[in-house]
Design a protein around this motif. Structure first.
Motif, short mmCIF file in Angstrom:
data_model
loop_
_atom_site.label_atom_id
_atom_site.label_comp_id
_atom_site.label_asym_id
_atom_site.label_seq_id
_atom_site.Cartn_x
_atom_site.Cartn_y
_atom_site.Cartn_z
N ARG A 15 0.94 -0.91 0.10
CA ARG A 15 0.26 0.03 0.36
C ARG A 15 1.15 1.21 -0.32
NH1 ARG A 15 -5.12 -0.24 0.02
NH2 ARG A 15 -5.20 1.94 2.13
N ARG A 16 1.96 1.25 -1.07
CA ARG A 16 3.15 2.68 -1.25
C ARG A 16 2.10 3.20 -2.24
NH1 ARG A 16 8.51 3.65 0.47
NH2 ARG A 16 8.59 5.85 -0.52
N PRO A 17 1.50 4.62 -1.54
CA PRO A 17 1.98 4.90 -3.61
C PRO A 17 3.11 5.10 -4.07
CG PRO A 17 1.65 6.81 -2.23
CD PRO A 17 2.02 5.22 -0.95
N PHE A 18 2.95 4.58 -5.75
CA PHE A 18 3.82 5.08 -6.16
C PHE A 18 3.44 5.79 -8.01
CE2 PHE A 18 2.68 0.77 -7.05
CZ PHE A 18 2.77 0.46 -8.36
N VAL A 19 4.76 5.70 -8.32
CA VAL A 19 3.97 6.03 -10.01
C VAL A 19 4.87 4.70 -11.16
CG1 VAL A 19 4.03 7.67 -12.20
CG2 VAL A 19 4.09 8.69 -9.76
N HIS A 20 4.04 4.23 -12.22
CA HIS A 20 4.44 3.78 -12.56
C HIS A 20 5.22 4.15 -13.96
CE1 HIS A 20 4.33 -0.82 -15.14
NE2 HIS A 20 5.60 0.07 -14.74
N ALA A 21 6.07 4.70 -14.61
CA ALA A 21 6.33 5.22 -15.70
C ALA A 21 6.97 3.95 -17.19
CB ALA A 21 7.56 6.00 -15.26
N THR A 22 6.26 4.51 -17.97
CA THR A 22 6.93 3.62 -19.01
C THR A 22 6.70 4.42 -20.30
OG1 THR A 22 5.20 1.77 -18.02
CG2 THR A 22 5.91 1.54 -20.83
N VAL A 23 7.99 4.09 -20.64
CA VAL A 23 8.53 4.84 -22.34
C VAL A 23 7.46 4.50 -23.32
CG1 VAL A 23 10.73 5.14 -24.15
CG2 VAL A 23 11.08 5.14 -21.59
N VAL A 24 7.01 4.88 -24.42
CA VAL A 24 5.63 4.50 -24.87
C VAL A 24 6.23 5.09 -26.71
CG1 VAL A 24 3.65 5.02 -23.82
CG2 VAL A 24 4.77 6.52 -24.56
N ARG A 25 7.68 5.91 -26.89
CA ARG A 25 7.98 6.24 -27.91
C ARG A 25 9.17 6.56 -27.42
NH1 ARG A 25 4.13 8.99 -32.43
NH2 ARG A 25 4.38 10.43 -30.73
N ALA A 26 10.29 6.28 -28.51
CA ALA A 26 11.47 6.65 -28.99
C ALA A 26 12.45 7.17 -29.79
CB ALA A 26 12.79 6.20 -27.94
N GLN A 27 12.81 7.84 -29.94
CA GLN A 27 13.56 8.74 -30.92
C GLN A 27 15.14 8.96 -30.69
OE1 GLN A 27 12.48 11.68 -33.65
NE2 GLN A 27 13.17 12.85 -33.20
N GLU A 28 15.62 7.94 -31.57
CA GLU A 28 17.35 8.03 -31.71
C GLU A 28 17.74 9.51 -31.88
OE1 GLU A 28 19.45 5.43 -33.78
OE2 GLU A 28 18.23 3.58 -33.09
N PRO A 29 19.13 10.02 -30.89
CA PRO A 29 20.18 8.75 -30.49
C PRO A 29 19.57 8.61 -28.69
CG PRO A 29 20.82 11.16 -30.41
CD PRO A 29 19.62 11.75 -31.19
N THR A 30 18.43 8.82 -28.28
CA THR A 30 18.34 8.66 -26.81
C THR A 30 18.34 7.18 -26.11
OG1 THR A 30 16.64 8.84 -25.11
CG2 THR A 30 15.94 8.17 -27.06
#
Length: 304
Positions: A15-30
């Motif tokens: 029961r710990r609050p958190f954020v789930h972050a997901t990369v949905v799109r990436a453009q090189e050179p990241t």
């Protein structure tokens, strides 16, 4: 180290609050790739990978904002010109001043503890309350302890009511619903020698007046009153790992942990940065400044 998926499961269980972050799109050179993910806790710490230090700082700042609002967010981290990266209406855009360039979109989903509801009473009304509360996404407990409970519905119908009310009051439960007629509610509460403050936490003859008669209708009136107060912000929803909670008309949200790092704005590039021991820092004309990277600090000091 546990995978992010395992960490998500562990945090939800705790029961710990958190954020789930997901990369949905990436453009090189990241350096990030679609599918990379991380969790950000209410103290601003991050576990996992969603990009380099510049992108990470923006993700942490935006994630804490989603915890405060309770709303999801699509974050776009773009290079200075952002050329060649399609527009996405409704997204938050931040500029990434790091030399690596590239652009990423990250979906931020706050994961907040479900409100805890205690139900006292093994009878048709108590069972109806539990069934409807589960459908409404409350976590229903058979309580050995009332600590951290959002609300307790006392539907003992004359059995162990005083004991349940006293235990809930002693545990600091902010909402105690007594299922009884107005006359019997007054008799029960008068017999307990409650203080005015304690009595104010007990809803005598609880529930919205909808003319309820059946156990299911009574459960509906009780849960409608609890949901109304949650959404209007008059009823806090205590949970492990957070100090307080509030509502914004949408999902129940949290006030950030006191250990969350202070934020500052880099005066060179305008990025939001977290103030910690690793943040590049300078004192100019007696004023403190923090920066996203050493290059910003050095150029600022040179121009001062």
């Amino acid at each position: 180290m546990s995978s992010v998926a395992e960490r998500v499961a562990d945090l939800s269980q705790a029961r710990r609050p958190f954020v789930h972050a997901t990369v949905v799109r990436a453009q090189e050179p990241t350096s990030a790739r679609a599918g990379d993910d991380a969790v950000i806790l209410d103290d601003g710490s991050i576990e996992g990978f969603v990009g380099g230090v510049c992108a990470e700082s923006s993700v942490r700042a935006a994630a804490l904002d989603t915890l405060s609002s309770g709303n999801t967010m699509l974050l776009r981290v773009l290079p200075d010109d952002g050329a060649g990266f399609p527009d996405t209406p409704g997204a938050r855009v931040v500029v990434n001043p790091c030399h690596s360039g590239g652009a990423i979109e990250i979906f931020l989903r706050p994961v907040l503890p479900r409100p805890l509801l205690g139900v006292v009473g093994d009878n048709p009304i108590g069972r109806a309350v539990g069934e409807l509360a589960s459908f409404l996404d409350f976590e229903v407990k058979e309580l050995s302890s009332y600590a951290g409970t959002t609300a307790v519905v006392v539907a003992g119908l004359g059995r162990n009511e005083e004991k349940a009310i006293r235990a809930a009051l002693d545990a600091g439960v902010p909402y105690i619903a007594l299922v009884a007629s107005r006359t019997r509610s007054a008799v029960v509460l008068d017999s307990m020698n409650l203080t005015d403050a304690e009595r104010g936490l007990v809803r005598a003859h609880a529930g919205l007046d909808i003319g309820a008669r059946t156990p299911q209708e009574i459960a509906l009136s009780l849960l409608a009153e609890i949901v109304r107060d949650l959404r209007h912000g008059t009823l806090p929803a205590p949970a492990v790992g957070i100090e307080d909670s509030r509502t914004t008309g949408g999902p129940v949200a949290v006030v950030l942990s006191a250990s969350a790092p202070r934020r500052a704005v880099d005066p060179v590039c305008g990025m939001t940065v977290f103030v910690d021991d690793d943040s590049p820092h300078a004192v100019v004309n007696g004023q403190d400044y923090w920066f996203c990277r050493v290059g910003c600090r050095d150029s600022f000091v040179a121009a001062a």
